[in-house]
Design a protein around this motif. Structure first.
Motif, PDB file in Angstrom:
ATOM      1  N   ILE A 149       0.820  -1.209   0.000  1.00 42.01           N
ATOM      2  CA  ILE A 149       0.000   0.000   0.000  1.00 42.01           C
ATOM      3  C   ILE A 149       0.857   1.264   0.000  1.00 42.01           C
ATOM      4  O   ILE A 149       1.949   1.293   0.558  1.00 42.01           O
ATOM      5  CB  ILE A 149      -0.976   0.030   1.201  1.00 42.01           C
ATOM      6  N   GLY A 150       0.346   2.315  -0.667  1.00 40.26           N
ATOM      7  CA  GLY A 150       1.052   3.592  -0.723  1.00 40.26           C
ATOM      8  C   GLY A 150       0.095   4.758  -0.836  1.00 40.26           C
ATOM      9  O   GLY A 150      -1.088   4.590  -1.145  1.00 40.26           O
ATOM     10  N   LYS A 151       0.597   5.925  -0.614  1.00 42.16           N
ATOM     11  CA  LYS A 151      -0.245   7.117  -0.693  1.00 42.16           C
ATOM     12  C   LYS A 151      -0.408   7.579  -2.136  1.00 42.16           C
ATOM     13  O   LYS A 151       0.433   7.297  -2.993  1.00 42.16           O
ATOM     14  CB  LYS A 151       0.339   8.247   0.160  1.00 42.16           C
ATOM     15  N   ASN A 152      -1.496   8.298  -2.394  1.00 43.44           N
ATOM     16  CA  ASN A 152      -1.684   8.921  -3.704  1.00 43.44           C
ATOM     17  C   ASN A 152      -0.678  10.049  -3.917  1.00 43.44           C
ATOM     18  O   ASN A 152      -0.260  10.730  -2.967  1.00 43.44           O
ATOM     19  CB  ASN A 152      -3.094   9.482  -3.851  1.00 43.44           C
ATOM     20  N   LYS A 153      -0.301  10.242  -5.167  1.00 47.69           N
ATOM     21  CA  LYS A 153       0.674  11.281  -5.505  1.00 47.69           C
ATOM     22  C   LYS A 153       0.196  12.658  -5.100  1.00 47.69           C
ATOM     23  O   LYS A 153       0.983  13.506  -4.664  1.00 47.69           O
ATOM     24  CB  LYS A 153       0.952  11.241  -7.014  1.00 47.69           C
ATOM     25  N   THR A 154      -1.113  12.911  -5.229  1.00 48.16           N
ATOM     26  CA  THR A 154      -1.649  14.242  -4.949  1.00 48.16           C
ATOM     27  C   THR A 154      -1.886  14.480  -3.470  1.00 48.16           C
ATOM     28  O   THR A 154      -2.240  15.599  -3.072  1.00 48.16           O
ATOM     29  CB  THR A 154      -2.978  14.452  -5.700  1.00 48.16           C
ATOM     30  N   THR A 155      -1.700  13.465  -2.638  1.00 49.06           N
ATOM     31  CA  THR A 155      -1.886  13.634  -1.195  1.00 49.06           C
ATOM     32  C   THR A 155      -0.661  14.317  -0.608  1.00 49.06           C
ATOM     33  O   THR A 155       0.458  13.797  -0.725  1.00 49.06           O
ATOM     34  CB  THR A 155      -2.093  12.278  -0.508  1.00 49.06           C
ATOM     35  N   PRO A 156      -0.817  15.466   0.031  1.00 53.52           N
ATOM     36  CA  PRO A 156       0.340  16.141   0.628  1.00 53.52           C
ATOM     37  C   PRO A 156       0.990  15.270   1.703  1.00 53.52           C
ATOM     38  O   PRO A 156       0.316  14.448   2.345  1.00 53.52           O
ATOM     39  CB  PRO A 156      -0.278  17.411   1.254  1.00 53.52           C
ATOM     40  N   GLU A 157       2.273  15.470   1.890  1.00 55.32           N
ATOM     41  CA  GLU A 157       3.002  14.669   2.878  1.00 55.32           C
ATOM     42  C   GLU A 157       2.362  14.745   4.256  1.00 55.32           C
ATOM     43  O   GLU A 157       2.282  13.731   4.960  1.00 55.32           O
ATOM     44  CB  GLU A 157       4.460  15.143   2.939  1.00 55.32           C
ATOM     45  N   LYS A 158       1.882  15.914   4.636  1.00 52.78           N
ATOM     46  CA  LYS A 158       1.303  16.069   5.978  1.00 52.78           C
ATOM     47  C   LYS A 158      -0.016  15.312   6.132  1.00 52.78           C
ATOM     48  O   LYS A 158      -0.483  15.109   7.262  1.00 52.78           O
ATOM     49  CB  LYS A 158       1.097  17.550   6.288  1.00 52.78           C
ATOM     50  N   GLU A 159      -0.605  14.887   5.009  1.00 55.37           N
ATOM     51  CA  GLU A 159      -1.853  14.133   5.062  1.00 55.37           C
ATOM     52  C   GLU A 159      -1.661  12.665   4.676  1.00 55.37           C
ATOM     53  O   GLU A 159      -2.635  11.919   4.516  1.00 55.37           O
ATOM     54  CB  GLU A 159      -2.892  14.772   4.137  1.00 55.37           C
ATOM     55  N   ALA A 160      -0.405  12.237   4.548  1.00 58.39           N
ATOM     56  CA  ALA A 160      -0.131  10.879   4.097  1.00 58.39           C
ATOM     57  C   ALA A 160      -0.710   9.831   5.030  1.00 58.39           C
ATOM     58  O   ALA A 160      -1.197   8.780   4.584  1.00 58.39           O
ATOM     59  CB  ALA A 160       1.375  10.680   3.958  1.00 58.39           C
ATOM     60  N   LEU A 161      -0.679  10.077   6.321  1.00 63.22           N
ATOM     61  CA  LEU A 161      -1.200   9.094   7.274  1.00 63.22           C
ATOM     62  C   LEU A 161      -2.662   8.769   7.001  1.00 63.22           C
ATOM     63  O   LEU A 161      -3.101   7.636   7.202  1.00 63.22           O
ATOM     64  CB  LEU A 161      -1.035   9.610   8.712  1.00 63.22           C
ATOM     65  N   THR A 187       7.311   8.464  -6.354  1.00 64.75           N
ATOM     66  CA  THR A 187       6.287   9.384  -5.857  1.00 64.75           C
ATOM     67  C   THR A 187       7.000  10.489  -5.098  1.00 64.75           C
ATOM     68  O   THR A 187       7.688  10.212  -4.103  1.00 64.75           O
ATOM     69  CB  THR A 187       5.295   8.657  -4.933  1.00 64.75           C
ATOM     70  N   PRO A 188       6.907  11.739  -5.557  1.00 66.10           N
ATOM     71  CA  PRO A 188       7.644  12.824  -4.924  1.00 66.10           C
ATOM     72  C   PRO A 188       7.398  12.895  -3.416  1.00 66.10           C
ATOM     73  O   PRO A 188       6.262  12.871  -2.951  1.00 66.10           O
ATOM     74  CB  PRO A 188       7.095  14.073  -5.624  1.00 66.10           C
ATOM     75  N   GLY A 189       8.498  12.939  -2.660  1.00 64.79           N
ATOM     76  CA  GLY A 189       8.403  13.093  -1.217  1.00 64.79           C
ATOM     77  C   GLY A 189       8.135  11.811  -0.447  1.00 64.79           C
ATOM     78  O   GLY A 189       8.179  11.818   0.789  1.00 64.79           O
ATOM     79  N   LEU A 190       7.889  10.698  -1.152  1.00 66.88           N
ATOM     80  CA  LEU A 190       7.518   9.474  -0.433  1.00 66.88           C
ATOM     81  C   LEU A 190       8.637   8.995   0.483  1.00 66.88           C
ATOM     82  O   LEU A 190       8.390   8.616   1.635  1.00 66.88           O
ATOM     83  CB  LEU A 190       7.138   8.372  -1.424  1.00 66.88           C
ATOM     84  N   ARG A 191       9.866   9.014  -0.011  1.00 64.20           N
ATOM     85  CA  ARG A 191      10.977   8.518   0.804  1.00 64.20           C
ATOM     86  C   ARG A 191      11.247   9.421   2.012  1.00 64.20           C
ATOM     87  O   ARG A 191      11.914   8.997   2.958  1.00 64.20           O
ATOM     88  CB  ARG A 191      12.239   8.352  -0.048  1.00 64.20           C
ATOM     89  N   ASP A 192      10.725  10.641   1.986  1.00 69.39           N
ATOM     90  CA  ASP A 192      10.863  11.512   3.151  1.00 69.39           C
ATOM     91  C   ASP A 192      10.092  10.966   4.341  1.00 69.39           C
ATOM     92  O   ASP A 192      10.335  11.368   5.496  1.00 69.39           O
ATOM     93  CB  ASP A 192      10.375  12.933   2.826  1.00 69.39           C
ATOM     94  N   LEU A 193       9.148  10.057   4.075  1.00 68.08           N
ATOM     95  CA  LEU A 193       8.361   9.462   5.163  1.00 68.08           C
ATOM     96  C   LEU A 193       9.139   8.369   5.890  1.00 68.08           C
ATOM     97  O   LEU A 193       8.656   7.831   6.890  1.00 68.08           O
ATOM     98  CB  LEU A 193       7.053   8.883   4.603  1.00 68.08           C
ATOM     99  N   GLN A 194      10.327   8.033   5.390  1.00 68.52           N
ATOM    100  CA  GLN A 194      11.162   7.053   6.072  1.00 68.52           C
ATOM    101  C   GLN A 194      11.858   7.720   7.260  1.00 68.52           C
ATOM    102  O   GLN A 194      13.067   7.896   7.296  1.00 68.52           O
ATOM    103  CB  GLN A 194      12.198   6.456   5.107  1.00 68.52           C
ATOM    104  N   ASN A 195      11.053   8.090   8.252  1.00 66.92           N
ATOM    105  CA  ASN A 195      11.581   8.710   9.456  1.00 66.92           C
ATOM    106  C   ASN A 195      10.877   8.128  10.672  1.00 66.92           C
ATOM    107  O   ASN A 195       9.793   7.550  10.575  1.00 66.92           O
ATOM    108  CB  ASN A 195      11.426  10.234   9.406  1.00 66.92           C
TER     109      ASN A 195
END
Length: 360
Positions: A149-161, A187-195
């Motif tokens: 599972i993954g987030k939609n591209k248009t979903t902002p990082e702050k709303e990924a959860l 997906t832009p910014g997706l790897r930034d969620l690896q925190n």
């Protein structure tokens, strides 16, 4: 495919654009289960089921340890056909809450000389509703299925959860396990969620919604220290397993690389193996590990198992070698187990670290 040489089929398919070839192959896999003679012939030819390889994991029987990695069957359309390719389980997706078309074409490239693939697909899929309808048709099909599972591209990082929460709820009653994909480079910014903060929160949400095992898939493009810390956080947060690794953005691996997308296949072998070795050393006895990335032989698969993998996955090398590769890996694993005096695959999982401990 069971009735003529895969090399012949490959020579024809490689004349097509890679994505068109994938679509055509997918059409064949959708039709295959509707033709029992062909389906059964392929099962007989490619599927290896031996007691040395059978495992019970998460309450499900995995008849062999070689699975189809996520990315091949993005919409769950080929599940019934997957055993005919020899795989003991499959991982479908990556699926997002809403349908999305992915990145502009061309976005899939063959690196033929290096037996590798470069893709910038961008989670193109028909969305969670479509996949649920596909899974509903598997009521009496006893076969392990992971859902990536993954987030939609248009979903902002702050709303990924919110996207991951939606997906946990959608699939709470489906599949064998769920994989959190925050490691795709497409997906832009997706790897930034690896925190640490995101991982703790997404597992808190997921484990509060579903009883399904939840795994984390990580990228190969980080230091061992970073990877080990992410794995530690995930396990402490409730991860039932770790999947190293996704595709790499290390374009220095080949002069033929594009400057976008992720590379998989033989070019990834060493990078994936090295990171998995570090993770296996620390986590082989703490959580279930699935190794993916450039596995192209029984020896490579066996090395990952000895490092701590309970399961392995294949994708890109299937394209270059066909389903005979899956049969060859499974048969070779039995041979290698016996050569080392093991009666069952479970005895070999993490054996490298057990041997080192015994030698101290």
């Amino acid at each position: 495919m069971a009735f003529f040489s895969y090399d012949t089929l490959k020579s024809l398919m490689f004349r097509l654009d890679p994505e068109n070839a994938h679509t055509l192959a997918g059409l064949g896999l959708r039709v295959l289960p509707a033709c029992p003679p062909a389906w059964n012939a392929m099962i007989d030819r490619y599927f290896v089921e031996l007691p040395e390889l059978r495992q019970n994991l998460w309450g499900r029987t995995f008849r062999n340890p070689v699975g189809l990695a996520a990315g091949f069957d993005k919409n769950g359309d080929y599940i019934r056909a997957t055993p005919a390719l020899g795989f003991g389980y499959t991982e479908i997706g990556t699926v997002t809450p809403r349908p999305q078309s992915g990145n502009p074409r061309p976005r899939l490239f063959r690196l033929v000389g290096e037996r590798s693939i470069q893709n910038a697909m961008g989670f193109n899929n028909k969305g969670s509703y479509h996949m649920i309808q596909r899974l509903k048709r598997l009521r009496f099909f006893d076969y392990p299925v992971g859902i990536n599972i993954g987030k939609n591209k248009t979903t902002p990082e702050k709303e990924a959860l919110r996207d991951y929460e939606t997906l946990f709820k959608a699939f709470r009653d489906y599949g064998t396990y769920v994989v959190i994909n925050i490691s795709s480079p497409n997906t832009p910014g997706l790897r930034d969620l690896q925190n640490e903060a995101f991982i703790r929160e997404v597992f808190r949400i997921g484990t509060g919604i579903t009883d399904k095992p939840i795994l984390l898939k990580i990228a190969p493009d980080m230091s061992e220290e970073q990877a080990l810390e992410l794995c530690r956080v995930a396990v402490e947060a409730g991860a039932a397993g770790i999947i190293p690794t996704n595709t790499t953005v290390d374009y220095a691996l080949t002069p033929h690389a594009k400057d976008f997308g992720g590379i998989s296949g033989a070019l990834l072998t060493e990078k994936s193996r090295n990171l998995f070795r570090a993770i296996g050393r620390e986590f082989h006895d703490r959580t279930l590990l699935i190794s993916v990335g450039g596995i192209d032989s029984p020896e490579e698969a066996y090395e990952r198992i000895r490092m701590g993998a309970s399961l392995v996955q294949i994708y890109s090398l299937l394209i270059y070698e066909g389903p005979a590769l899956i049969r060859r890996i499974n048969e070779g694993l039995v041979r290698l187990l016996k050569a080392d005096g093991y009666r069952h695959i479970s005895e070999a999982i993490g054996a490298e670290w057990k041997t080192m401990k015994d030698e101290r």
